[in-house]
Structures are given as C-alpha cells and as structure tokens.
Design an enzyme around this catalytic site. Sequence first.
Site, PDB file in Angstrom:
ATOM      1  N   ASP A  62      -4.912  -1.429   1.260  1.00 19.78           N
ATOM      2  CA  ASP A  62      -5.305  -1.047   0.353  1.00 19.78           C
ATOM      3  C   ASP A  62      -4.482  -1.654  -0.862  1.00 19.78           C
ATOM      4  O   ASP A  62      -3.594  -2.413  -0.682  1.00 19.78           O
ATOM      5  CB  ASP A  62      -5.056   0.411   0.301  1.00 19.78           C
TER       6      ASP A  62
ATOM      7  N   HIS B 297      -0.763  -2.641  -2.309  1.00 21.14           N
ATOM      8  CA  HIS B 297      -0.015  -2.051  -1.065  1.00 21.14           C
ATOM      9  C   HIS B 297       0.130  -3.142   0.098  1.00 21.14           C
ATOM     10  O   HIS B 297       0.973  -3.240   0.647  1.00 21.14           O
ATOM     11  CB  HIS B 297      -0.488  -0.648  -0.638  1.00 21.14           C
TER      12      HIS B 297
ATOM     13  N   GLU C 216      -1.480   6.218  -6.806  1.00 20.77           N
ATOM     14  CA  GLU C 216      -2.688   6.436  -5.831  1.00 20.77           C
ATOM     15  C   GLU C 216      -4.242   6.533  -6.625  1.00 20.77           C
ATOM     16  O   GLU C 216      -4.226   7.385  -7.457  1.00 20.77           O
ATOM     17  CB  GLU C 216      -2.336   7.477  -4.869  1.00 20.77           C
TER      18      GLU C 216
ATOM     19  N   HIS D 111      -2.409   1.729  -4.758  1.00 15.39           N
ATOM     20  CA  HIS D 111      -2.912   2.250  -3.318  1.00 15.39           C
ATOM     21  C   HIS D 111      -4.407   2.728  -3.624  1.00 15.39           C
ATOM     22  O   HIS D 111      -4.508   3.205  -4.869  1.00 15.39           O
ATOM     23  CB  HIS D 111      -2.020   3.383  -2.893  1.00 15.39           C
TER      24      HIS D 111
ATOM     25  N   THR E 122      -6.613   6.239  -1.591  1.00 12.08           N
ATOM     26  CA  THR E 122      -6.273   7.387  -0.891  1.00 12.08           C
ATOM     27  C   THR E 122      -6.987   7.367   0.449  1.00 12.08           C
ATOM     28  O   THR E 122      -6.390   8.086   1.499  1.00 12.08           O
ATOM     29  CB  THR E 122      -6.211   8.634  -1.669  1.00 12.08           C
TER      30      THR E 122
END
Length: 307
Positions: A198, A188, A130, A56, A58
């Site tokens: 993302d 993701h 992340e 991912h 953020t």
Amino acid sequence: MTTKRSYSKVERSFKFSRVVLLSVLALCSVVACAPLHYVNVESENKSGRVKYLIIHFTSENFAESLRLLTERTERPVSSHYLVPENGDPSYPHRQLKVYRLVEEDQRAWHAGRSYWRGSTDLNSRSIGIEIVNRSTCAANNGVNVLDNPEAHCEFLEYDDEQMELVVKLLLDILRRHPSIEPDDILAHSDIAPNRKLDPGPTFPWRLLYEHGIGAWYDEDTVQRYLKRFEQRGVNLELLQKALATYGYDVAETGELDKRTEYAIRAFQMHFRPSDWSGQPDAETAAIVFALLEKYRPNSLETLIQTS
C-alpha cells in the site's frame, strides 16, 4: 475539678494541634498550587519528532477501518489520520471529513517493522495517514502475494474528492512540520517492501507533487540518464547502491534477490506505476538517478565516485 481542668487542657491542646495541622495543609496546598516559573533558554541542539509522512490504504470500508484503528485488538494498529472515500455505505456523513485518531505529538502504530535511510523505528518519527480504499490481495495454496501481486491483487482507484481532501491534509501537516523533506513523504511499501504493497500503484503521487507535496523527477534529467543506461546497460550492483542511497533497505549483492526485487517494485509503484514488475531496467535506473540528482546531489556525487 481536676478532671475538668485536665480535660480543658487536652481540649485546648487538640484545638491548637488542629489549627497547626490546618495551617500546614493550607500552606502545602498553596505551595502545590502555585505556578512553577521557568527560566527559558532555548537550545540549538534539538529537532522535531516528525521527520516522515507515511501513506497507507486500509483495504476495508470506513466503519471497519475506524474500528480497527481505534479499538484494541490482538494486533493493535492506529494512525494519526483517516480519510474516508465517496460511495461508502458505512460512512455516516454526506461530506467527506478527515478523522484525527492520534495527536501528532504522540506515537501511532502504523509503520510496523520498517526502514528508511538508516532509521528503523519509523513509528516514533512519522505521521501515518490511512486512506479508505478497498484494494485487496488474496493468495491461495500458500502463495506469497508479494511474489506475484499482479495475479493476486486488485488495486482500486482513488476518487477525486478524496484526493482533494488528502492534499489539503498533507499541506496542513507540512505547515506545522516544515522540516519534512519531499523525499521523506513515503508509501508504506517504500519503508516495508518485503511486507506491504500500500497505497499501491494507483495512488497519484504525481498529483501530490503538482500541489507541492513529495518528491518527483524532472523528465529532462530522466531522459539524459536513460540514454546512458540504454547504451551501457544497467549494472545491478550500481542500481542497488542507488536505491540504498535514496533510502530503501537494499544490500549491494549484485544479484536480483527477493529483497532487491521487492525494493525495485516498491520504487516502481511510487515513481513508475505503468510497470511495477520488480525487474531492473534502464528507465527505473534513470528515474532513481534523476531523483538522487534532484534531492541528494552530494550523495549522488559520492555514489559515482565510489562506483
């Protein structure tokens, strides 16, 4: 005298009961504290919890990312790891460090509504990573960003030191979870193409592959399939079947519906970031088939036989 003797009897009885009670409590304490001995017979019918790695970004700086991933909010989210970026004033250290937020044997809340190869509860079967990257998407007048991300999103590059740390982290995870397949290291957007973009088209998937992480195609194989699709054209229903075989949530409608367009775009962001329009073309189809030949040869054979 009678009263005194009676009192002595009561006192002796009380003392005896107290001794018995203390003995029982002591025995219970010993039993409770005694180690439990198991008979270990290892079953062959098992598998690890972790099957997928999900990447991912953020969209926030480090401090806000850490807050959102660790504090309870109205819509709580979390991930197993957080990787900061260089040049972030909110990051408190000189050297970049990986932050562990959730133990790998626990379920983090990072995938949301998702799908991959028939699995829908990806949170329960994945590790979420992340990466601090302030790429953003914003739409005005109620426009759905997913319908035109090129006009409404700014995708920023990932810095070299940050990616070195990501590579080290992924290799470390794979040492602990060797059963994770290359084609199950995902974006993701791969598992939720109707909701997420993302880590975006700037994420260097090819770099990961060069370090032995994740899936990538062989160029010679792509060229072989490319000639075939350029000569015969791209059958959309066949492309939908191929994407679904690889893992995406696509229905075989023969029409370029939103569900198909989002899945094609997610695939292109991952494997052909130079053009991620979401439109089907010969090169996209060639890359899908090259990946199937490399990672799912049996599935590809079945796909070809039923087409």
